[in-house]
Scaffold this motif. Structure first.
Motif, mmCIF file in Angstrom:
data_model
loop_
_atom_site.group_PDB
_atom_site.id
_atom_site.type_symbol
_atom_site.label_atom_id
_atom_site.label_comp_id
_atom_site.label_asym_id
_atom_site.label_seq_id
_atom_site.Cartn_x
_atom_site.Cartn_y
_atom_site.Cartn_z
ATOM 1 N N GLY A 61 20.502 94.223 44.659
ATOM 2 C CA GLY A 61 19.028 94.461 44.859
ATOM 3 C C GLY A 61 18.109 93.333 45.002
ATOM 4 N N TYR A 62 18.532 92.008 45.165
ATOM 5 C CA TYR A 62 17.797 90.816 45.230
ATOM 6 C C TYR A 62 16.727 90.961 46.346
ATOM 7 C CZ TYR A 62 16.637 86.015 46.226
ATOM 8 O OH TYR A 62 15.895 84.777 46.376
ATOM 9 N N LEU A 63 17.288 91.521 47.432
ATOM 10 C CA LEU A 63 16.407 91.674 48.713
ATOM 11 C C LEU A 63 15.727 92.866 48.766
ATOM 12 C CD1 LEU A 63 19.357 90.880 51.343
ATOM 13 C CD2 LEU A 63 17.494 89.232 50.189
ATOM 14 N N ASN A 64 15.479 93.678 47.642
ATOM 15 C CA ASN A 64 14.821 94.857 47.812
ATOM 16 C C ASN A 64 13.444 94.752 48.117
ATOM 17 O OD1 ASN A 64 17.430 96.516 47.690
ATOM 18 N ND2 ASN A 64 16.675 97.387 45.550
ATOM 19 N N LEU A 108 24.896 102.459 52.754
ATOM 20 C CA LEU A 108 23.818 101.993 51.546
ATOM 21 C C LEU A 108 24.657 101.623 50.414
ATOM 22 C CD1 LEU A 108 21.283 104.659 51.722
ATOM 23 C CD2 LEU A 108 21.026 102.271 51.752
ATOM 24 N N ILE A 109 25.722 102.319 50.078
ATOM 25 C CA ILE A 109 26.615 101.995 48.841
ATOM 26 C C ILE A 109 27.832 101.280 49.139
ATOM 27 C CG2 ILE A 109 25.564 104.044 47.757
ATOM 28 C CD1 ILE A 109 28.114 105.650 48.185
ATOM 29 N N ASN A 110 28.619 101.102 47.960
ATOM 30 C CA ASN A 110 30.120 100.543 48.269
ATOM 31 C C ASN A 110 30.737 101.770 47.450
ATOM 32 O OD1 ASN A 110 29.674 98.056 49.466
ATOM 33 N ND2 ASN A 110 29.205 97.140 47.280
ATOM 34 N N GLY A 111 31.577 102.534 48.249
ATOM 35 C CA GLY A 111 32.162 103.637 47.826
ATOM 36 C C GLY A 111 32.754 103.320 46.594
ATOM 37 N N HIS A 112 33.459 102.314 46.383
ATOM 38 C CA HIS A 112 34.378 102.056 45.251
ATOM 39 C C HIS A 112 33.540 101.409 43.886
ATOM 40 C CE1 HIS A 112 34.030 97.629 46.079
ATOM 41 N NE2 HIS A 112 34.189 98.162 47.321
ATOM 42 N N GLU A 128 28.387 100.331 40.237
ATOM 43 C CA GLU A 128 27.103 99.910 39.817
ATOM 44 C C GLU A 128 26.211 99.637 40.951
ATOM 45 O OE1 GLU A 128 28.235 96.108 38.137
ATOM 46 O OE2 GLU A 128 28.971 96.784 36.408
ATOM 47 N N SER A 129 26.732 99.905 42.212
ATOM 48 C CA SER A 129 26.191 99.592 43.715
ATOM 49 C C SER A 129 24.909 100.645 43.721
ATOM 50 C CB SER A 129 26.872 99.921 44.847
ATOM 51 O OG SER A 129 27.329 101.109 45.107
ATOM 52 N N ILE A 130 24.856 101.981 42.895
ATOM 53 C CA ILE A 130 23.957 102.911 43.185
ATOM 54 C C ILE A 130 22.700 102.454 42.522
ATOM 55 C CG2 ILE A 130 24.369 104.047 40.867
ATOM 56 C CD1 ILE A 130 23.790 105.792 44.440
ATOM 57 N N GLU A 131 22.526 101.500 41.669
ATOM 58 C CA GLU A 131 21.094 101.216 41.047
ATOM 59 C C GLU A 131 20.373 100.344 42.074
ATOM 60 O OE1 GLU A 131 19.993 102.603 38.207
ATOM 61 O OE2 GLU A 131 21.659 103.505 38.157
ATOM 62 N N PRO A 132 20.846 99.318 42.783
ATOM 63 C CA PRO A 132 20.010 98.836 43.639
ATOM 64 C C PRO A 132 19.826 99.810 44.750
ATOM 65 C CG PRO A 132 21.900 97.448 43.162
ATOM 66 C CD PRO A 132 21.944 98.721 42.426
ATOM 67 N N VAL A 133 20.585 100.758 45.464
ATOM 68 C CA VAL A 133 20.217 101.744 46.244
ATOM 69 C C VAL A 133 18.927 102.660 45.694
ATOM 70 C CG1 VAL A 133 20.943 103.871 47.351
ATOM 71 C CG2 VAL A 133 22.390 101.673 47.322
ATOM 72 N N ARG A 134 19.159 102.864 44.397
ATOM 73 C CA ARG A 134 18.122 103.967 43.931
ATOM 74 C C ARG A 134 16.586 103.225 44.026
ATOM 75 N NH1 ARG A 134 18.866 107.339 39.859
ATOM 76 N NH2 ARG A 134 21.045 106.369 39.166
ATOM 77 N N ASP A 135 16.743 101.609 43.713
ATOM 78 C CA ASP A 135 15.400 101.130 43.721
ATOM 79 C C ASP A 135 15.001 101.006 45.059
ATOM 80 O OD1 ASP A 135 13.462 99.230 42.614
ATOM 81 O OD2 ASP A 135 14.526 97.957 43.928
ATOM 82 N N TYR A 158 38.376 106.533 46.573
ATOM 83 C CA TYR A 158 38.484 105.574 45.379
ATOM 84 C C TYR A 158 38.830 106.296 43.890
ATOM 85 C CZ TYR A 158 37.409 101.720 48.931
ATOM 86 O OH TYR A 158 37.567 101.000 49.853
ATOM 87 N N LYS A 159 38.715 107.554 43.966
ATOM 88 C CA LYS A 159 38.878 108.325 42.793
ATOM 89 C C LYS A 159 37.695 108.062 42.008
ATOM 90 C CE LYS A 159 43.039 109.241 43.581
ATOM 91 N NZ LYS A 159 43.494 110.678 44.545
ATOM 92 N N ASN A 160 36.367 107.696 42.687
ATOM 93 C CA ASN A 160 35.075 107.710 42.102
ATOM 94 C C ASN A 160 34.610 109.019 42.409
ATOM 95 O OD1 ASN A 160 32.526 107.448 41.580
ATOM 96 N ND2 ASN A 160 32.788 105.073 42.065
ATOM 97 N N GLU A 161 34.130 109.856 41.294
ATOM 98 C CA GLU A 161 33.778 111.009 41.056
ATOM 99 C C GLU A 161 32.294 111.167 41.258
ATOM 100 O OE1 GLU A 161 36.036 113.335 38.512
ATOM 101 O OE2 GLU A 161 37.919 112.923 39.289
ATOM 102 N N LYS A 162 31.522 110.318 41.016
ATOM 103 C CA LYS A 162 30.122 110.310 40.640
ATOM 104 C C LYS A 162 29.176 109.639 41.697
ATOM 105 C CE LYS A 162 27.443 109.604 36.579
ATOM 106 N NZ LYS A 162 26.271 108.786 36.896
ATOM 107 N N ILE A 163 29.552 108.566 42.327
ATOM 108 C CA ILE A 163 28.622 107.975 43.009
ATOM 109 C C ILE A 163 27.955 108.599 44.463
ATOM 110 C CG2 ILE A 163 30.143 106.763 44.620
ATOM 111 C CD1 ILE A 163 28.694 104.088 44.352
ATOM 112 N N PHE A 164 28.662 109.302 44.900
ATOM 113 C CA PHE A 164 28.170 110.123 45.986
ATOM 114 C C PHE A 164 26.990 111.072 45.552
ATOM 115 C CE2 PHE A 164 27.715 113.483 49.226
ATOM 116 C CZ PHE A 164 27.596 112.800 50.416
#
Length: 296
Positions: free
Chosen positions: A65-68, A89-93, A96-103, A130-136
């Protein structure tokens, strides 16, 4: 023995340079302006005010998020009619990558109407690669919370500019078309299957993978907007990008504007992107935001 020590020292210095230079470049943004004339017009007979797009891809949380703030400032200053984001936008795995995207999305939601298409990382997150059930699901919640942002999964939105229709498509392709080694090759009929017949008007296609530019052009994309190859990661002067995230050396497409070999006037802009994932290296390849003026 001396030669081995010398070569080891040179390799160590080279690795240190790569890491330091990559760290420097990844904290910068280049603003690039280009002009495109539509299929029917040329520089001598185009009419009206161009439609202005701010285009970016491969955000990949952009240095957490440094560049936001810089991204917001550059886009706001350009005063685009629309903002286009061609995936990753995200890193699917990475949760933590969702917070910079949110901003980022909350920032650009107040600037201009924004259209987003999936990249391979959104696709991986959606199918729980990646067995990640939440980020999308979190990404969709953020987008739905923004009244000025539309996510296009094999869908189209039509807008008018100076009374002329502009059709904005977002292409979502299966992960097998992204495989690094032996994968299926996307064909034009696959694009027709996903998107249907292109509509009348100027057709902009957000398509993350640039490898299939000629298929996009054959389908009917007047302008394809792509990313994914990260500018070839290391850009060699007078040669171009050295390698893609798919580990292909000296690919045909790395970054910049391309014109179809078989369908004159149909173009692709391939951005070098804003961030990196996994191996965070960029050499002579500063992250960019592209401001595109199109004479429709």
């Amino acid at each position: 023995m001396r030669i081995i020590k010398y070569l080891f020292s040179v390799a160590l210095l080279g690795a240190g340079f790569v890491l330091l230079e990559s760290k420097r470049e990844l904290k910068k943004i280049k603003k690039r302006y280009i002009k495109i004339n539509s299929y029917d017009n040329n520089a001598d007979n185009s009419h009206g005010k161009p439609v202005r797009l701010a285009f970016l891809a491969d955000y990949h949380e952009a240095e957490n998020g440094y560049l936001n703030e810089k991204i917001e400032s550059i886009i706001k200053e350009a005063s685009p009619d629309m903002i286009m984001i061609a995936g990753d936008l995200i890193n699917g795995h990475d949760d933590e990558s969702i917070e910079p995207v949110r901003d980022l999305l909350y920032r650009i939601n107040n600037i201009a109407t924004t259209y987003i298409s999936p990249g391979n990382h959104e696709k991986k997150a959606k199918v729980h690669y990646y067995k990640n059930e939440k980020i999308f699901e979190d990404l969709m919640y953020i987008i739905n919370d923004c009244d000025n942002i539309t996510y296009l999964e094999n869908d189209v939105v039509t807008v008018e500019h100076d009374g002329k229709p502009i059709n904005i498509y977002g292409l979502d392709i299966d992960l097998r078309f992204y495989r690094r080694s032996i994968g299926d090759k996307l064909k034009t009929k696959d694009v027709f299957t996903e998107l249907g017949k292109p509509k009348e008007g100027y057709n902009i296609l957000l398509a993350h993978n640039p490898e299939y530019f000629e298929e996009y052009a054959e389908w009917g994309a007047d302008l394809a907007l792509s990313g994914h190859f990260h500018g070839g990661i290391v850009n060699i002067p007078f040669v171009g990008g050295a390698i893609t995230p798919r580990l292909k050396l000296f690919p045909k497409y790395t970054k910049g504007i391309y014109e179809s070999e078989y369908f004159p006037k149909r173009k692709m802009y391939l951005t070098s992107g804003l961030g990196q994932h996994s191996l965070k290296i960029k050499i002579n390849n500063i992250p960019e935001i592209v401001i595109i003026d199109i004479n429709i």
